[in-house]
Structures are given as structure tokens and as C-alpha cells.
Write a protein that holds these residues in place. Structure first.
Motif, PDB file in Angstrom:
ATOM      1  N   ALA A   1       0.654  -1.242   0.648  1.00 61.61           N
ATOM      2  CA  ALA A   1       0.298  -0.180   0.206  1.00 61.61           C
ATOM      3  C   ALA A   1       0.741   1.140  -0.073  1.00 61.61           C
ATOM      4  CB  ALA A   1      -0.717  -0.172   1.644  1.00 61.61           C
ATOM      5  N   LYS A   2       0.522   2.532  -0.263  1.00 62.35           N
ATOM      6  CA  LYS A   2       0.622   3.741  -0.048  1.00 62.35           C
ATOM      7  C   LYS A   2       1.264   3.980   1.701  1.00 62.35           C
ATOM      8  CE  LYS A   2       0.666   8.716  -1.330  1.00 62.35           C
ATOM      9  NZ  LYS A   2      -0.047   9.527  -2.375  1.00 62.35           N
ATOM     10  N   TYR A   3       0.034   4.188   2.405  1.00 58.09           N
ATOM     11  CA  TYR A   3      -0.436   4.135   3.277  1.00 58.09           C
ATOM     12  C   TYR A   3      -0.443   3.005   4.298  1.00 58.09           C
ATOM     13  CZ  TYR A   3       0.084   9.318   1.840  1.00 58.09           C
ATOM     14  OH  TYR A   3       0.287  10.675   1.489  1.00 58.09           O
ATOM     15  N   TYR A   4       0.107   2.661   4.972  1.00 63.03           N
ATOM     16  CA  TYR A   4      -0.047   1.915   6.265  1.00 63.03           C
ATOM     17  C   TYR A   4      -0.632   2.669   7.802  1.00 63.03           C
ATOM     18  CZ  TYR A   4       2.684  -1.788   4.900  1.00 63.03           C
ATOM     19  OH  TYR A   4       3.663  -2.314   3.509  1.00 63.03           O
ATOM     20  N   ILE A   5      -1.583   2.276   7.883  1.00 63.41           N
ATOM     21  CA  ILE A   5      -2.026   2.696   9.350  1.00 63.41           C
ATOM     22  C   ILE A   5      -2.470   1.231  10.679  1.00 63.41           C
ATOM     23  CG2 ILE A   5      -4.257   3.697  10.588  1.00 63.41           C
ATOM     24  CD1 ILE A   5      -4.725   4.905   8.263  1.00 63.41           C
ATOM     25  N   LEU A   6      -1.064   1.575  11.161  1.00 65.59           N
ATOM     26  CA  LEU A   6      -0.859   0.657  12.761  1.00 65.59           C
ATOM     27  C   LEU A   6      -2.132   0.628  13.786  1.00 65.59           C
ATOM     28  CD1 LEU A   6       1.328   0.577  10.498  1.00 65.59           C
ATOM     29  CD2 LEU A   6       3.169  -0.083  12.620  1.00 65.59           C
ATOM     30  N   LEU A   7      -3.317   0.080  13.781  1.00 66.87           N
ATOM     31  CA  LEU A   7      -4.221   0.372  14.440  1.00 66.87           C
ATOM     32  C   LEU A   7      -4.085  -1.062  15.810  1.00 66.87           C
ATOM     33  CD1 LEU A   7      -6.171   2.214  15.136  1.00 66.87           C
ATOM     34  CD2 LEU A   7      -8.575   1.191  13.864  1.00 66.87           C
ATOM     35  N   SER A   8      -4.052  -0.614  16.807  1.00 68.23           N
ATOM     36  CA  SER A   8      -4.457  -1.651  17.838  1.00 68.23           C
ATOM     37  C   SER A   8      -5.218  -2.245  17.830  1.00 68.23           C
ATOM     38  CB  SER A   8      -3.759  -1.400  18.789  1.00 68.23           C
ATOM     39  OG  SER A   8      -2.250  -1.064  18.751  1.00 68.23           O
ATOM     40  N   SER A   9      -5.890  -3.445  18.035  1.00 62.97           N
ATOM     41  CA  SER A   9      -7.567  -3.844  18.165  1.00 62.97           C
ATOM     42  C   SER A   9      -8.426  -3.449  19.168  1.00 62.97           C
ATOM     43  CB  SER A   9      -6.937  -5.445  18.534  1.00 62.97           C
ATOM     44  OG  SER A   9      -6.839  -5.787  19.585  1.00 62.97           O
ATOM     45  N   ASP A  10      -7.773  -2.427  20.067  1.00 57.05           N
ATOM     46  CA  ASP A  10      -8.674  -1.862  20.867  1.00 57.05           C
ATOM     47  C   ASP A  10      -9.248  -0.337  20.953  1.00 57.05           C
ATOM     48  OD1 ASP A  10      -6.236  -1.583  21.586  1.00 57.05           O
ATOM     49  OD2 ASP A  10      -6.116  -1.574  24.215  1.00 57.05           O
ATOM     50  N   PHE A  11      -9.050  -0.472  19.770  1.00 54.21           N
ATOM     51  CA  PHE A  11      -8.992   0.977  19.446  1.00 54.21           C
ATOM     52  C   PHE A  11     -10.226   1.508  18.752  1.00 54.21           C
ATOM     53  CE2 PHE A  11      -4.612   2.642  20.481  1.00 54.21           C
ATOM     54  CZ  PHE A  11      -4.890   3.672  20.323  1.00 54.21           C
ATOM     55  N   GLU A  12     -11.428   2.178  19.309  1.00 56.18           N
ATOM     56  CA  GLU A  12     -12.184   2.682  18.501  1.00 56.18           C
ATOM     57  C   GLU A  12     -12.210   3.984  17.428  1.00 56.18           C
ATOM     58  OE1 GLU A  12     -16.720   4.778  19.921  1.00 56.18           O
ATOM     59  OE2 GLU A  12     -15.106   4.027  21.707  1.00 56.18           O
ATOM     60  N   VAL A  13     -12.697   3.945  16.620  1.00 57.58           N
ATOM     61  CA  VAL A  13     -12.331   4.896  15.620  1.00 57.58           C
ATOM     62  C   VAL A  13     -13.846   6.054  15.790  1.00 57.58           C
ATOM     63  CG1 VAL A  13     -11.039   3.907  14.427  1.00 57.58           C
ATOM     64  CG2 VAL A  13     -13.355   4.284  14.140  1.00 57.58           C
ATOM     65  N   THR A  14     -13.631   7.277  15.263  1.00 54.74           N
ATOM     66  CA  THR A  14     -14.577   8.058  15.053  1.00 54.74           C
ATOM     67  C   THR A  14     -15.624   8.827  14.053  1.00 54.74           C
ATOM     68  OG1 THR A  14     -13.733  10.183  15.663  1.00 54.74           O
ATOM     69  CG2 THR A  14     -14.534   8.733  17.364  1.00 54.74           C
ATOM     70  N   ASP A  15     -16.566   9.387  13.395  1.00 53.20           N
ATOM     71  CA  ASP A  15     -16.820   9.198  11.934  1.00 53.20           C
ATOM     72  C   ASP A  15     -15.885  10.244  11.776  1.00 53.20           C
ATOM     73  OD1 ASP A  15     -19.088   7.517  12.690  1.00 53.20           O
ATOM     74  OD2 ASP A  15     -20.493   9.608  13.343  1.00 53.20           O
ATOM     75  N   GLY A  16     -15.394  10.380  10.474  1.00 51.20           N
ATOM     76  CA  GLY A  16     -14.164  11.243  10.336  1.00 51.20           C
ATOM     77  C   GLY A  16     -13.107  11.368  10.771  1.00 51.20           C
ATOM     78  N   TRP A  17     -12.571   9.703  10.628  1.00 48.11           N
ATOM     79  CA  TRP A  17     -11.715  10.146  12.164  1.00 48.11           C
ATOM     80  C   TRP A  17     -10.215   9.828  10.302  1.00 48.11           C
ATOM     81  CZ3 TRP A  17      -7.399   5.542  11.971  1.00 48.11           C
ATOM     82  CH2 TRP A  17      -7.759   4.942  11.169  1.00 48.11           C
TER      83      TRP A  17
END
Length: 348
Positions: free
Chosen positions: A84-100
């Protein structure tokens, strides 16, 4: 090899994380329409993580790691299999929000010299409060101690919009880390021997030593549960924090500074152990000693890594290093919040 059709891969490393996927994966997948693909990396779980994801989220791709050798190793192995061009390393215990996602992507596109960035990170359980790891932007003081806007040692601030800006920082949280994939691989990726804790700081420091910038994007917000794998205050966390902080300095600090800083840090760590000893915290004292002896026992290995890192240094970018002692300012100067410090970070 997973080749992403969109330019961003949100890569979620999971270990026995079904309960977090039940809570948080629906929103992550829903928000994927804004421009990313979702990949769950199962780090040798013993629960039904893969079955749950494959059954309930057919658009999510998965990667399996056969043996769990820690957070850093899991990503080290997984990202070799994702293009990919970008990676977002996101831990499983994260909640994202609308428009994050869009503000993060926009910031990376607008600043080609920015290698990585993070959003604002708040605490999932106390939702108005900043979270320990990353908060409102992360820095390092002149002695190698880490701190954040919104969190200095034991004091957490509430978010009143005071850190909604976009600034340059020293390191970005590994819990929600956006990074250019080409630079990630060029610089060597996460060091798998860190196991967990500070591996993202090591990565960011190497990127900064190669002349790149690290950013914080205050218009994007995520929430972190925290301590879901290695609990806050545990001996294991204490061990990796003390061990990995010394390794960070050996690998990345300037030679002229390391000559005096490393012995000083041994003294300061000894003082921290002595303080715990007076409180009868014998297990913690033993843990600090164990961390130090691990570093001493493999000192040749870490200096070999230092030589590898040195070959990638171009122009050191020291933006985000606080030129004072955060320990002195916090404990003796009574500066408990970031705005009390005689310093302002650079705007992006």
C-alpha cells in the motif's frame, strides 16, 4: 502478498481480540468507505479471532502469524505481506470515530516530507480525558524521557479542544500510527526485538534521523482502551519500558551525547529503583535490575544495531525534543500540564 486497491491499509494486529472486534470493527469497516482497506493480522491467537472476522466481515482481509513473538514482531512480519502507499497500524482495542480517517490522509498528502503521524488519542473509559499513549502529541526531553501533550507522567488532562491543531512531534503513537509504506520498509520497519513498548518511538527516531518529519493531526480523534494485552503498572510493562528506553538511546542518540547520557541514565534509573525500594516495592526493583542486565548482557548486539542505524542518518531532525528536563519540571517545578512548560511545538 495483499495488494491494496485503495492507497491506505488499516492493519489491525490482534491477539485473542474477538471481544474488541465485536465492539470496534463494525465502525472501522463502516468508515472504510472514506478511503482505506482493512486487514486483520492474527498474532497466533488461541481464541476464534480468524473465524469471527472471516464470518462477520467478508470485506476484511486477514493475515496469520504462526508464532506470537510480540507486538513489534507481529507487525514486522505482517507488513512484509501488504502492499500500500500508507499503513495505519491500529491496535485492536481502538475505537474510531466518524470522519477519523480523511484528516490523517489529507495531512500526509499535503506534507510529502512527513513520514508518519497520529490522531488525537483519548481514553475509552473516561472519554473526555486524554489517553496515556500518544494523547495530544508526543515528545522526548533532553535526557530521553517521553511525555505527551495531555499526559505528563501521572497527570492526564481533559480535552477542551486545546490541542486541536496540527503540529510536528518527536514520535507518534504505535496504537494508531500512519506511516508511508516505502519509508517504513526503507528504514527497516519496526525492530522485532523490542517485543512491545517504544518500538514506534525507535521507528520514528530513525525516520527523523533520516531527515523526515513526524506529525500530530488534532482534527482526527480515536479512543483507546489501553492495557488490554500488557496491563498498565504490570512488571512486564515496567520491564519493557526500562529496557527499551535504554536500547532506544544506544541505537539512535548522537555519539557525543550518548557518552555522558547513558551513564547518567544508569544513575537516574538506579535512583528510581532506590525510591521503589524505600516503599517496599521489591518486585519492581528486581524488574528494573532485570531490564538493565538484559541490556548489558546483549550490549554488543545493540551497538551492532546502532551501526546499522548510523548508515541511514542524513540530516537529524530534532524537532520535538524538549531541551529541558521534564522530570525536573514536573516533580520540582510543579509543571503538571503541557501549557505550563516554557516551550511550544512547531506547527505543521
Amino acid at each position: 502478498m495483499i495488494v491494496c486497491h485503495k492507497d491506505t491499509a488499516v492493519v489491525i494486529l490482534s491477539y485473542n481480540g474477538t471481544k474488541w472486534h465485536e465492539l470496534f470493527l463494525p465502525k472501522i469497516v463502516e468508515q472504510a468507505e472514506s478511503g482505506y482497506e482493512v486487514i486483520v493480522v492474527d498474532n497466533a491467537s488461541t481464541d476464534d479471532t480468524l473465524q469471527y472476522v472471516n464470518t462477520n466481515f467478508p470485506t476484511v482481509q486477514t493475515v496469520s502469524i504462526a508464532i506470537n513473538r510480540g507486538f513489534a514482531h507481529g507487525y514486522y512480519e505482517a507488513l512484509k505481506q501488504i502492499k500500500a502507499k500508507y499503513y495505519i497500524l491500529l491496535s485492536s482495542d481502538f475505537e474510531v470515530t466518524d470522519g477519523w480517517f480523511p484528516p490523517l490522509h489529507t495531512a500526509m498528502e499535503a506534507h510529502p516530507d512527513m513520514a508518519a503521524c497520529q490522531p488525537k488519542i483519548r481514553y475509552w473509559r473516561e472519554r473526555e480525558q486524554f489517553e496515556y499513549a500518544g494523547a495530544g502529541g508526543a515528545f522526548m526531553d533532553k535526557y530521553g524521557y517521553m511525555f505527551c501533550r495531555g499526559r505528563i507522567f501521572f497527570d492526564m488532562e481533559k480535552d477542551h479542544g486545546q490541542y486541536n491543531d496540527n503540529i510536528e512531534v518527536f514520535w507518534a503513537s504505535g496504537g494508531c500510527l500512519v506511516v508511508r509504506a516505502d519509508l517504513y520498509h526503507t528504514i527497516g520497519g519496526l525492530d522485532p526485538d523490542f517485543y512491545a513498548h517504544m518500538e514506534e518511538i525507535d521507528l520514528c527516531w530513525r525516520l527523523k534521523n533520516a531527515g523526515h518529519r513526524i506529525g500530530y493531526v488534532g482534527s482526527s480523534t480515536v479512543f483507546h482502551v489501553g492495557g488490554s494485552v500488557i496491563s498498565y503498572g504490570s512488571p512486564q510493562k515496567l520491564y519493557y519500558n526500562f529496557r527499551n528506553n535504554l536500547i532506544l538511546l544506544i541505537k539512535n542518540e548522537k555519539g557525543s551525547k550518548l557518552l555522558w547520557l547513558f551513564p547518567l541514565r544508569l544513575i537516574l534509573d538506579g535512583a528510581a529503583a532506590g525510591r521503589l525500594l524505600t516503599k517496599g516495592e521489591f518486585k519492581q526493583v528486581f524488574t528494573i535490575l532485570k531490564a538493565h542486565f538484559h541490556v548489558y548482557g546483549q550490549i554488543g548486539k545493540w551497538f551492532a544495531r546502532r551501526r546499522e542505524c548510523k548508515r541511514m542518518i542524513t540530516v537529524r531532525n530534532e524537532e520535538g525534543i524538549y531541551k529541558r528536563s521534564i522530570v525536573m519540571d514536573y516533580f520540582f517545578g510543579k509543571k503538571k500540564v503541557f501549557t505550563d512548560l516554557p516551550w511550544k511545538p512547531k506547527q505543521l
